[in-house]
Design a protein around this motif. Structure first.
Motif, PDB file in Angstrom:
ATOM      1  N   UNK A 127       3.271  30.493 -70.311  1.00  0.00           N
ATOM      2  CA  UNK A 127       3.085  30.912 -68.910  1.00  0.00           C
ATOM      3  C   UNK A 127       3.157  29.689 -68.004  1.00  0.00           C
ATOM      4  N   UNK A 128       2.544  28.592 -68.461  1.00  0.00           N
ATOM      5  CA  UNK A 128       2.580  27.348 -67.677  1.00  0.00           C
ATOM      6  C   UNK A 128       3.995  26.764 -67.680  1.00  0.00           C
ATOM      7  N   UNK A 129       4.672  26.824 -68.815  1.00  0.00           N
ATOM      8  CA  UNK A 129       6.036  26.295 -68.894  1.00  0.00           C
ATOM      9  C   UNK A 129       6.994  27.100 -68.007  1.00  0.00           C
ATOM     10  N   UNK A 130       6.854  28.424 -68.028  1.00  0.00           N
ATOM     11  CA  UNK A 130       7.699  29.264 -67.172  1.00  0.00           C
ATOM     12  C   UNK A 130       7.449  28.929 -65.704  1.00  0.00           C
ATOM     13  N   UNK A 131       6.179  28.767 -65.345  1.00  0.00           N
ATOM     14  CA  UNK A 131       5.816  28.404 -63.969  1.00  0.00           C
ATOM     15  C   UNK A 131       6.402  27.033 -63.614  1.00  0.00           C
ATOM     16  N   UNK A 132       6.258  26.092 -64.541  1.00  0.00           N
ATOM     17  CA  UNK A 132       6.750  24.721 -64.313  1.00  0.00           C
ATOM     18  C   UNK A 132       8.268  24.715 -64.074  1.00  0.00           C
ATOM     19  N   UNK A 133       8.983  25.459 -64.892  1.00  0.00           N
ATOM     20  CA  UNK A 133      10.450  25.499 -64.736  1.00  0.00           C
ATOM     21  C   UNK A 133      10.843  26.061 -63.378  1.00  0.00           C
ATOM     22  N   UNK A 134      10.142  27.087 -62.948  1.00  0.00           N
ATOM     23  CA  UNK A 134      10.463  27.682 -61.641  1.00  0.00           C
ATOM     24  C   UNK A 134      10.149  26.701 -60.508  1.00  0.00           C
ATOM     25  N   UNK A 135       9.045  25.969 -60.651  1.00  0.00           N
ATOM     26  CA  UNK A 135       8.693  24.975 -59.630  1.00  0.00           C
ATOM     27  C   UNK A 135       9.746  23.868 -59.589  1.00  0.00           C
ATOM     28  N   UNK A 136      10.145  23.382 -60.766  1.00  0.00           N
ATOM     29  CA  UNK A 136      11.179  22.338 -60.838  1.00  0.00           C
ATOM     30  C   UNK A 136      12.461  22.819 -60.171  1.00  0.00           C
ATOM     31  N   UNK A 137      12.846  24.060 -60.482  1.00  0.00           N
ATOM     32  CA  UNK A 137      14.090  24.598 -59.921  1.00  0.00           C
ATOM     33  C   UNK A 137      14.018  24.700 -58.402  1.00  0.00           C
ATOM     34  N   UNK A 138      12.783  24.806 -57.862  1.00  0.00           N
ATOM     35  CA  UNK A 138      12.613  24.918 -56.412  1.00  0.00           C
ATOM     36  C   UNK A 138      12.357  23.549 -55.771  1.00  0.00           C
ATOM     37  N   UNK A 139      12.532  22.473 -56.539  1.00  0.00           N
ATOM     38  CA  UNK A 139      12.427  21.131 -55.964  1.00  0.00           C
ATOM     39  C   UNK A 139      11.037  20.518 -55.981  1.00  0.00           C
ATOM     40  N   UNK A 140      10.105  21.100 -56.725  1.00  0.00           N
ATOM     41  CA  UNK A 140       8.775  20.492 -56.866  1.00  0.00           C
ATOM     42  C   UNK A 140       8.871  19.323 -57.852  1.00  0.00           C
ATOM     43  N   UNK A 141       8.142  18.219 -57.593  1.00  0.00           N
ATOM     44  CA  UNK A 141       8.145  17.109 -58.552  1.00  0.00           C
ATOM     45  C   UNK A 141       6.798  16.976 -59.238  1.00  0.00           C
ATOM     46  N   UNK A 142       6.872  16.484 -60.488  1.00  0.00           N
ATOM     47  CA  UNK A 142       5.663  16.344 -61.311  1.00  0.00           C
ATOM     48  C   UNK A 142       4.856  15.130 -60.873  1.00  0.00           C
ATOM     49  N   UNK A 143       3.540  15.294 -60.808  1.00  0.00           N
ATOM     50  CA  UNK A 143       2.622  14.166 -60.626  1.00  0.00           C
ATOM     51  C   UNK A 143       1.798  14.055 -61.900  1.00  0.00           C
ATOM     52  N   UNK A 144       1.390  12.816 -62.220  1.00  0.00           N
ATOM     53  CA  UNK A 144       0.631  12.564 -63.441  1.00  0.00           C
ATOM     54  C   UNK A 144      -0.768  12.103 -63.031  1.00  0.00           C
ATOM     55  N   UNK A 145      -1.779  12.714 -63.609  1.00  0.00           N
ATOM     56  CA  UNK A 145      -3.163  12.357 -63.266  1.00  0.00           C
ATOM     57  C   UNK A 145      -3.479  10.903 -63.636  1.00  0.00           C
TER      58      UNK A 145
ATOM     59  N   UNK B 282      -1.547   8.335 -63.106  1.00  0.00           N
ATOM     60  CA  UNK B 282      -0.888   7.374 -62.216  1.00  0.00           C
ATOM     61  C   UNK B 282      -1.378   7.520 -60.783  1.00  0.00           C
ATOM     62  N   UNK B 283      -1.024   6.532 -59.958  1.00  0.00           N
ATOM     63  CA  UNK B 283      -1.234   6.680 -58.521  1.00  0.00           C
ATOM     64  C   UNK B 283      -0.181   7.635 -57.972  1.00  0.00           C
ATOM     65  N   UNK B 284      -0.528   8.355 -56.952  1.00  0.00           N
ATOM     66  CA  UNK B 284       0.396   9.342 -56.388  1.00  0.00           C
ATOM     67  C   UNK B 284       0.994   8.833 -55.078  1.00  0.00           C
ATOM     68  N   UNK B 285       2.308   8.993 -54.958  1.00  0.00           N
ATOM     69  CA  UNK B 285       2.994   8.763 -53.681  1.00  0.00           C
ATOM     70  C   UNK B 285       3.393  10.143 -53.181  1.00  0.00           C
ATOM     71  N   UNK B 286       2.716  10.638 -52.175  1.00  0.00           N
ATOM     72  CA  UNK B 286       3.086  11.964 -51.665  1.00  0.00           C
ATOM     73  C   UNK B 286       3.261  11.907 -50.152  1.00  0.00           C
ATOM     74  N   UNK B 287       4.077  12.805 -49.654  1.00  0.00           N
ATOM     75  CA  UNK B 287       4.382  12.795 -48.214  1.00  0.00           C
ATOM     76  C   UNK B 287       4.117  14.189 -47.628  1.00  0.00           C
ATOM     77  N   UNK B 288       3.790  14.269 -46.333  1.00  0.00           N
ATOM     78  CA  UNK B 288       3.593  15.585 -45.711  1.00  0.00           C
ATOM     79  C   UNK B 288       4.841  16.455 -45.907  1.00  0.00           C
TER      80      UNK B 288
END
Ligand code: ZN
Length: 430
Positions: free
Chosen positions: A21-39, A41-47
């Motif tokens: 269920x998480x993998x299916x969700x992840x694939x759909x997010x990736x396909x929609x341009x979401x990028x992975x963040x890793x707990x 690491x430091x995060x670089x995020x923008x509005x």
């Protein structure tokens, strides 16, 4: 078929267990341009940026950073859970029986309706941990055997004439699935099968989290296709609704930071690092605030102006068991998503948050109804009130109504699912 319902069917079919269920969700997010963040690491995020974080491979948190900082715009959250009741395969699982029959030793996960698992083709899905150079970081492979492999055969009525008067079932004796016939030696059969499926040597396998799943696909039924029957509608139908609504709105700017939080282990009380009773979401919301330049005070300001929809299915009025339901608040299948209310705070809903959700439904142009327990029938609990012990969020517990919750095959209304997506989409579009 409505596009949301055919999409729900494919989501359910590609999500046989929590990890998938998480993998299916992840694939759909990736396909929609979401990028992975890793707990780690430091995060670089923008509005306006679109991101996601996974936890243990069985929980996932996606967000679209608001155009305003969280301290100004707050969070709009939809929460649901990835896990469903069923059977986990134990270590050393093969049991060789008379006549060369091999059955598997399993352990019940959560609270399934046991007898609904009899006499159905079953297979195996989950994750497998493999040897790697770093003992602290074994390699992980998802496994899903698509062909039916197992069955839990019921006992013939001739051996129990009282079967239709109700049977007490032992999880250890009655519920073990059969894997094979004609074997002389069963030890290592599952490991060998898994290794062949993954294309690795059996010695590479260090451990696994594997569950049984029902291979029958999700299907609509009813005279006009108004019902859907599938395993795992609780709570993957709400995961699908939240994900679909987030993706529909992800590229539309909003000052609010929109969050989809999918936890694991709701069915066993949420008490794991990837469950709603852990600080995982609190850490993520705090880090989003900080990564966008906010302070500890800004985080608290963000929480104070946030709203969460905790989405977990409700019990729809069952035409054969009217006496089990509250006399004035028994939601009908097909009459819209339900606001779940409990005087003893098993649900986070109060008049304030119920009013918000009712207005969201009104704006979305969908009906909504109430679920309250019959006062003599103890109800379940869910994510909302558990989460508020970690984060003092304002929010509502709701869910589309179901029949046969925790059956191997649950039933819901297709119209309610579409209505729930519209309500979530309206919320994320604000
Ligand atoms: Zn649930």
């Amino acid at each position: 078929m409505n596009k949301y319902i055919s999409d729900l069917c494919s989501f359910l079919d590609s999500s046989p267990v929590n990890f998938w269920a998480v993998e299916t969700t992840r694939r759909r997010l990736e396909a929609a341009g979401f990028s992975a963040l890793d707990m780690r690491h430091n995060w670089q995020i923008v509005p306006g940026g679109k991101y996601y974080i996974t936890k243990n491979g069985s929980a996932i948190f996606a967000f679209v950073a608001g155009t305003a900082a969280p301290g100004e715009g707050g969070f709009h959250l939809v929460a649901a859970h990835s896990d469903s009741p069923g059977f986990r395969i134990k270590p050393h699982c093969e049991m060789l029986c008379d006549g060369g029959v091999v059955k598997l030793n399993t352990e019940v996960y959560g609270g399934p309706i046991l007898y609904t698992w009899f006499d159905r083709p079953l297979s195996i899905a989950g994750r497998v941990m493999l040897r790697s150079d770093n003992p602290l970081e074994p390699a992980c492979r998802l496994l899903r055997i698509e062909r039916p492999l197992l069955v839990i055969p019921d006992l013939a009525i001739h051996f129990n004439r009282a079967v239709n008067d109700g049977v007490k079932l032992s999880k250890q004796k009655d519920m073990l699935p059969v894997l094979a016939l004609g074997c002389d030696d069963a030890a290592g059969l599952v490991r060998a099968t898994v290794a062949a499926e993954l294309g690795v040597e059996a010695e590479e396998i260090l451990d696994y989290d594997l569950s049984l799943y029902i291979t029958a696909p999700a299907q609509t039924t009813g005279l006009n296709g108004e019902l859907i029957c599938s395993g795992r509608l609780d709570d993957l139908s709400m995961v699908h609704a939240g994900l679909t609504a987030l993706l529909e709105n992800a590229d539309k700017p909003s000052e609010h930071t929109r969050v989809l939080a999918i936890f694991d282990n709701e069915e066993t009380g949420s008490g794991t690092k990837q469950g709603a009773a852990s600080p995982v979401l609190e850490h993520i919301l705090r880090r989003i605030t900080m990564a966008l330049g906010g302070s500890e005070t800004d985080y608290m300001r963000a929480v104070a102006q946030s709203f969460m929809i905790s989405a977990d299915n409700a019990h729809g009025f069952h035409p054969n068991y009217g006496e089990k339901y509250d006399p004035t608040n028994h939601p009908a299948l097909g009459a819209g998503p339900c606001i779940k209310v409990n005087a003893n705070c098993k649900y986070m809903t109060d008049a304030d948050s119920a009013a918000v959700f009712a207005r969201i439904c009104e704006i979305a142009g969908v009906p909504c109804q109430y679920f309250v327990n019959h006062s003599d029938v103890a109800g379940g609990s869910t994510l909302g009130n558990i989460l508020t012990s970690q984060i003092p969020l304002r929010g509502v517990d709701m869910g589309a109504p179901l029949w046969a919750m925790h059956s191997a095959c649950e039933t819901a209304s297709t119209a309610d699912h579409v209505a729930t997506i519209k309500a979530f989409s309206t919320f994320f579009g604000m």
